[in-house]
Scaffold this motif. Structure first.
Motif, mmCIF file in Angstrom:
data_model
loop_
_atom_site.group_PDB
_atom_site.id
_atom_site.type_symbol
_atom_site.label_atom_id
_atom_site.label_comp_id
_atom_site.label_asym_id
_atom_site.label_seq_id
_atom_site.Cartn_x
_atom_site.Cartn_y
_atom_site.Cartn_z
ATOM 1 N N THR A 48 28.234 -14.409 -19.325
ATOM 2 C CA THR A 48 27.157 -14.550 -21.744
ATOM 3 C C THR A 48 28.176 -15.355 -22.047
ATOM 4 O O THR A 48 27.605 -15.829 -22.894
ATOM 5 C CB THR A 48 27.136 -13.459 -21.623
ATOM 6 N N SER A 49 29.020 -16.003 -21.547
ATOM 7 C CA SER A 49 29.808 -17.326 -22.165
ATOM 8 C C SER A 49 29.262 -18.488 -22.615
ATOM 9 O O SER A 49 30.163 -19.494 -22.516
ATOM 10 C CB SER A 49 31.167 -17.084 -21.984
ATOM 11 N N ARG A 50 28.244 -18.483 -21.082
ATOM 12 C CA ARG A 50 28.112 -19.772 -21.300
ATOM 13 C C ARG A 50 26.365 -19.826 -21.139
ATOM 14 O O ARG A 50 25.305 -20.833 -21.418
ATOM 15 C CB ARG A 50 27.547 -20.393 -19.545
ATOM 16 N N VAL A 51 25.954 -18.973 -20.964
ATOM 17 C CA VAL A 51 24.038 -18.992 -21.018
ATOM 18 C C VAL A 51 23.994 -17.547 -22.026
ATOM 19 O O VAL A 51 24.383 -16.772 -22.589
ATOM 20 C CB VAL A 51 23.064 -18.514 -20.085
ATOM 21 N N GLN A 52 22.767 -17.908 -22.820
ATOM 22 C CA GLN A 52 22.243 -16.400 -24.365
ATOM 23 C C GLN A 52 20.443 -16.174 -24.027
ATOM 24 O O GLN A 52 19.638 -17.220 -22.739
ATOM 25 C CB GLN A 52 22.343 -16.832 -25.053
ATOM 26 N N ARG A 53 19.879 -15.480 -23.987
ATOM 27 C CA ARG A 53 18.506 -14.711 -23.972
ATOM 28 C C ARG A 53 17.818 -15.449 -24.583
ATOM 29 O O ARG A 53 16.524 -15.646 -24.431
ATOM 30 C CB ARG A 53 18.183 -13.345 -23.509
ATOM 31 N N ASP A 54 17.989 -15.398 -25.936
ATOM 32 C CA ASP A 54 17.554 -15.596 -26.988
ATOM 33 C C ASP A 54 16.434 -17.014 -26.992
ATOM 34 O O ASP A 54 16.885 -18.014 -26.673
ATOM 35 C CB ASP A 54 18.349 -15.309 -28.998
ATOM 36 N N GLY A 55 15.513 -16.750 -27.505
ATOM 37 C CA GLY A 55 13.899 -17.547 -27.164
ATOM 38 C C GLY A 55 13.831 -18.580 -26.035
ATOM 39 O O GLY A 55 13.087 -19.129 -25.761
ATOM 40 N N ALA A 56 14.552 -17.603 -24.948
ATOM 41 C CA ALA A 56 13.959 -18.054 -23.511
ATOM 42 C C ALA A 56 13.405 -17.648 -22.618
ATOM 43 O O ALA A 56 12.703 -19.250 -21.932
ATOM 44 C CB ALA A 56 15.665 -18.137 -22.526
ATOM 45 N N MET A 57 12.393 -17.122 -22.835
ATOM 46 C CA MET A 57 11.665 -16.965 -22.265
ATOM 47 C C MET A 57 10.345 -16.779 -23.332
ATOM 48 O O MET A 57 9.778 -16.781 -24.434
ATOM 49 C CB MET A 57 11.203 -14.906 -22.430
ATOM 50 N N PRO A 58 9.347 -17.912 -22.457
ATOM 51 C CA PRO A 58 7.944 -18.266 -22.672
ATOM 52 C C PRO A 58 7.446 -17.532 -23.780
ATOM 53 O O PRO A 58 7.451 -16.481 -23.321
ATOM 54 C CB PRO A 58 7.385 -18.944 -22.327
ATOM 55 N N GLY A 59 7.025 -17.422 -25.403
ATOM 56 C CA GLY A 59 6.544 -15.698 -25.867
ATOM 57 C C GLY A 59 4.823 -16.405 -25.219
ATOM 58 O O GLY A 59 4.544 -14.200 -25.277
ATOM 59 N N VAL A 60 4.166 -16.848 -24.118
ATOM 60 C CA VAL A 60 3.468 -16.115 -23.474
ATOM 61 C C VAL A 60 3.518 -14.974 -22.831
ATOM 62 O O VAL A 60 2.256 -14.437 -22.239
ATOM 63 C CB VAL A 60 2.260 -17.355 -22.731
ATOM 64 N N VAL A 61 5.052 -14.716 -22.455
ATOM 65 C CA VAL A 61 5.129 -13.753 -21.395
ATOM 66 C C VAL A 61 5.941 -12.704 -22.036
ATOM 67 O O VAL A 61 5.924 -11.421 -22.271
ATOM 68 C CB VAL A 61 6.863 -13.886 -20.333
ATOM 69 N N GLN A 62 6.725 -13.259 -23.130
ATOM 70 C CA GLN A 62 7.492 -12.161 -24.016
ATOM 71 C C GLN A 62 6.997 -10.786 -24.445
ATOM 72 O O GLN A 62 7.315 -9.909 -24.054
ATOM 73 C CB GLN A 62 9.047 -12.987 -24.755
ATOM 74 N N GLY A 63 5.855 -11.568 -25.605
ATOM 75 C CA GLY A 63 5.268 -10.732 -25.937
ATOM 76 C C GLY A 63 4.844 -10.207 -25.280
ATOM 77 O O GLY A 63 4.459 -8.732 -25.918
ATOM 78 N N PRO A 64 3.380 -10.305 -24.757
ATOM 79 C CA PRO A 64 2.683 -9.379 -24.495
ATOM 80 C C PRO A 64 3.123 -8.338 -23.121
ATOM 81 O O PRO A 64 3.690 -7.117 -23.086
ATOM 82 C CB PRO A 64 1.161 -10.211 -23.531
ATOM 83 N N LEU A 65 3.882 -9.193 -22.584
ATOM 84 C CA LEU A 65 4.688 -7.899 -21.087
ATOM 85 C C LEU A 65 5.714 -7.303 -22.176
ATOM 86 O O LEU A 65 5.926 -5.495 -21.463
ATOM 87 C CB LEU A 65 5.651 -9.096 -20.069
ATOM 88 N N PHE A 66 7.188 -7.771 -22.131
ATOM 89 C CA PHE A 66 7.727 -6.710 -22.883
ATOM 90 C C PHE A 66 7.792 -6.239 -24.652
ATOM 91 O O PHE A 66 8.528 -4.993 -24.724
ATOM 92 C CB PHE A 66 9.022 -7.585 -23.116
ATOM 93 N N GLY A 67 7.032 -6.980 -25.207
ATOM 94 C CA GLY A 67 6.860 -6.559 -26.493
ATOM 95 C C GLY A 67 7.521 -7.616 -27.374
ATOM 96 O O GLY A 67 9.223 -7.760 -27.353
ATOM 97 N N ALA A 68 7.096 -7.837 -28.830
ATOM 98 C CA ALA A 68 8.397 -8.203 -29.583
ATOM 99 C C ALA A 68 9.482 -7.473 -30.381
ATOM 100 O O ALA A 68 9.739 -6.442 -30.370
ATOM 101 C CB ALA A 68 7.680 -8.693 -31.416
ATOM 102 N N GLY A 69 10.743 -8.593 -30.053
ATOM 103 C CA GLY A 69 12.200 -7.793 -30.425
ATOM 104 C C GLY A 69 12.606 -6.655 -29.457
ATOM 105 O O GLY A 69 13.351 -5.975 -29.132
ATOM 106 N N ALA A 70 12.389 -6.646 -28.373
ATOM 107 C CA ALA A 70 12.273 -5.910 -27.192
ATOM 108 C C ALA A 70 13.994 -6.335 -26.514
ATOM 109 O O ALA A 70 14.495 -7.342 -27.247
ATOM 110 C CB ALA A 70 12.077 -5.438 -26.244
ATOM 111 N N VAL A 71 14.831 -5.310 -26.210
ATOM 112 C CA VAL A 71 15.685 -5.611 -25.539
ATOM 113 C C VAL A 71 16.249 -6.561 -24.603
ATOM 114 O O VAL A 71 17.192 -7.701 -24.772
ATOM 115 C CB VAL A 71 16.341 -4.084 -24.610
ATOM 116 N N HIS A 72 15.104 -7.246 -24.217
ATOM 117 C CA HIS A 72 14.885 -8.239 -22.491
ATOM 118 C C HIS A 72 15.496 -9.707 -23.782
ATOM 119 O O HIS A 72 16.405 -10.159 -23.185
ATOM 120 C CB HIS A 72 13.700 -8.355 -22.399
ATOM 121 N N GLY A 73 15.053 -9.816 -25.022
ATOM 122 C CA GLY A 73 15.544 -11.108 -26.139
ATOM 123 C C GLY A 73 17.139 -11.282 -26.267
ATOM 124 O O GLY A 73 17.002 -11.855 -27.449
ATOM 125 N N LEU A 74 16.791 -9.978 -26.776
ATOM 126 C CA LEU A 74 18.471 -9.946 -27.345
ATOM 127 C C LEU A 74 20.390 -10.221 -26.988
ATOM 128 O O LEU A 74 19.751 -10.520 -25.929
ATOM 129 C CB LEU A 74 18.485 -8.375 -27.678
#
Ligand code: HEM
Length: 427
Positions: free
Chosen positions: A65-91
């Motif tokens: 985590t000192s070299r990479v982050q998740r925020d905004g990395a997952m294409p919206g077409v996957v993140q939204g339907p699969l995990f839900g907006a604002g889910a832990v996966h993108g924090l």
């Protein structure tokens, strides 16, 4: 370690769409490497410079985590339907740590997993009886795992309502991210979010009583990094994230059925081991080993993306701030550099392994640490569900198919599974 790097100069988005699970190996070949090379490959992908990595070094970079982050990395077409907006996966950072620990307390602690087992066993026993009328492994285990999860979570729905939502959750996995069916997944996501937010609101207002210390009660009380209650929609999304992925284990159950049909010697072994333990479905070591090997070699999560936050390098390949790094999940699970006879399906390799999660290159549900990183907190529950379903499929009265339609699946279609769901019948 090697300093060889693969490089492709043309945009690879179309190849990703066309190649599905074969994308990573094709990308390595296109870059002049062998398909199973451990070298990173640099390429433009979906409009961004991307470095495709695999193996132990890849896992180290991806979870640093000192070299990479998740925020905004997952294409919206996957993140939204699969995990839900604002889910832990993108924090990231503190927001992630606080949210993740509350979820891991629910799914990862041994007492919570133990509490899940009786619900699962009951549902699978009933399922074997229902298989008398004929069914398919995918749809029927999705419902059984869904019911067991909702009951475990303390969600006070009728069986009919549980089945309705489990069905929509499993349909999400079949439809998201594909142009032809994307709308179906969006509609399911909206309906699920509304239903779960309403449930959270009802618990908060006292209209619905959540059992004390239940997953439902804890998710209704989910707080953010400032100790503030999170909004009902987000709490409902995280309640889904503790139940929907268990419905998804049905995909592995369908693959396990094909693997059993192809390795009948394991049916005998697993059946005998269960019978020796009084016919239990739970914690049969041979079935757990079989489940682990299914998770290792069958295609489910293909890759994971993250964004690089500082100039760095991997195996001599420079990676610049703002670029994307993609971890090849399947290619790491079957990396010949760390797995003996990597491409061979052999559950024996997991027999006697106390802690498979500790194998750094065994990452079907992500790698590194559950509490401090993004690793899936549901591995114990997933292995419990899958291994119990494997024992159920090995019961003497259960007949598995030999038809090629049930035993084959596409490697270029994401997410894939045998299209029949694998037909099953019990005598
Ligand atoms: C078919 C079974 C499953 C698969 C293939 C799977 C796969 C994954 C993967 C690949 C990740 C992302 C890891 C990362 O970003 O580094 C993940 C995260 C997550 N999974 Fe699972 N999972 C499964 C079952 C479960 C179950 C049963 C639960 C809960 C009971 C669960 C809850 C979660 C949660 C909450 C996260 C987000 C973790 C975070 O971002 O910190 N999963 N899962």
């Amino acid at each position: 370690m090697t300093s060889q790097i693969g490089q492709t100069r043309s945009e690879q988005g179309l190849s990703l769409l066309r190649s599905g699970y074969l994308f990573a190996s094709r990308a390595r070949r296109r870059a002049g490497l062998s398909a199973d090379s451990g070298c990173p490959v640099r390429m433009p992908l979906l409009g961004k410079q991307t470095v495709l990595v695999r193996g132990e070094e890849g896992v180290k970079l991806f979870y640093d985590t000192s070299r990479v982050q998740r925020d905004g990395a997952m294409p919206g077409v996957v993140q939204g339907p699969l995990f839900g907006a604002g889910a832990v996966h993108g924090l990231d950072g503190e927001a992630h740590r606080v949210r993740k620990n509350q979820l891991a307390d629910m799914a990862y602690e041994d007492e919570r997993v133990a509490a899940y087992k009786p619900f699962l066993a009951q549902e699978l026993e009933d399922l074997v009886t229902r298989w008398k009328d004929g069914d398919n492994v995918y749809d029927s285990t999705a419902i059984a795992f869904g019911r067991a999860s909702f009951r475990w979570a303390g969600i006070p729905w009728s069986t009919q309502e549980m089945d309705r939502w489990a069905h929509r959750m499993s349909r999400l996995l079949d439809t998201f991210g594909r142009p032809a069916t994307h709308l179906v997944s969006r509609l399911d996501r909206i309906a699920l979010d509304r239903r779960f937010a309403a449930l959270i609101k009802d618990v908060r207002s006292g209209k619905v009583a959540a059992p004390e210390d239940s997953v439902l009660a804890h998710m209704a009380g989910l707080v953010d990094e400032n100790g503030e209650l999170v909004d009902a929609k987000t709490a409902g999304i995280e309640l889904q994230n503790l139940t929907r992925p268990n419905v998804a284990v049905a995909r592995f159950a369908a693959f396990a059925a094909t693997a059993l049909a192809e390795h009948p010697e394991w049916i005998k072994r697993i059946r005998a081991a269960s019978e020796q333990r009084g016919g239990t479905l739970l914690d049969v070591p041979e079935a757990v080993a079989f489940a682990q090997e299914v998770r290792r070699v069958y295609p489910f999560v293909p890759m994971l993306p993250a964004e690089v936050t500082t100039d760095t390098e991997i195996q001599g390949c420079p990676v610049h701030k703002g670029e994307r790094v993609v971890l090849d999940i399947l290619g790491t699970n079957t990396d010949p550099a760390t797995w003996d006879r990597a491409a061979t399906f052999d559950p024996e390799r997991f027999l006697g392994v106390e802690d498979a999660e500790a194998i750094p290159t065994f990452i079907p549900q992500g790698g590194a640490d559950v509490r401090t990183g993004h690793r899936c907190p549901g591995e114990k529950i997933a292995v419990t569900s899958l291994s119990a379903a494997v024992v159920a499929l090995c019961r003497p009265e259960v007949q598995l198919p030999s038809d090629q339609d049930d035993l084959t699946f596409s490697w270029t279609h994401m997410l894939t599974r045998p299209s029949t769901g694998v037909r099953v019948r019990s005598a």
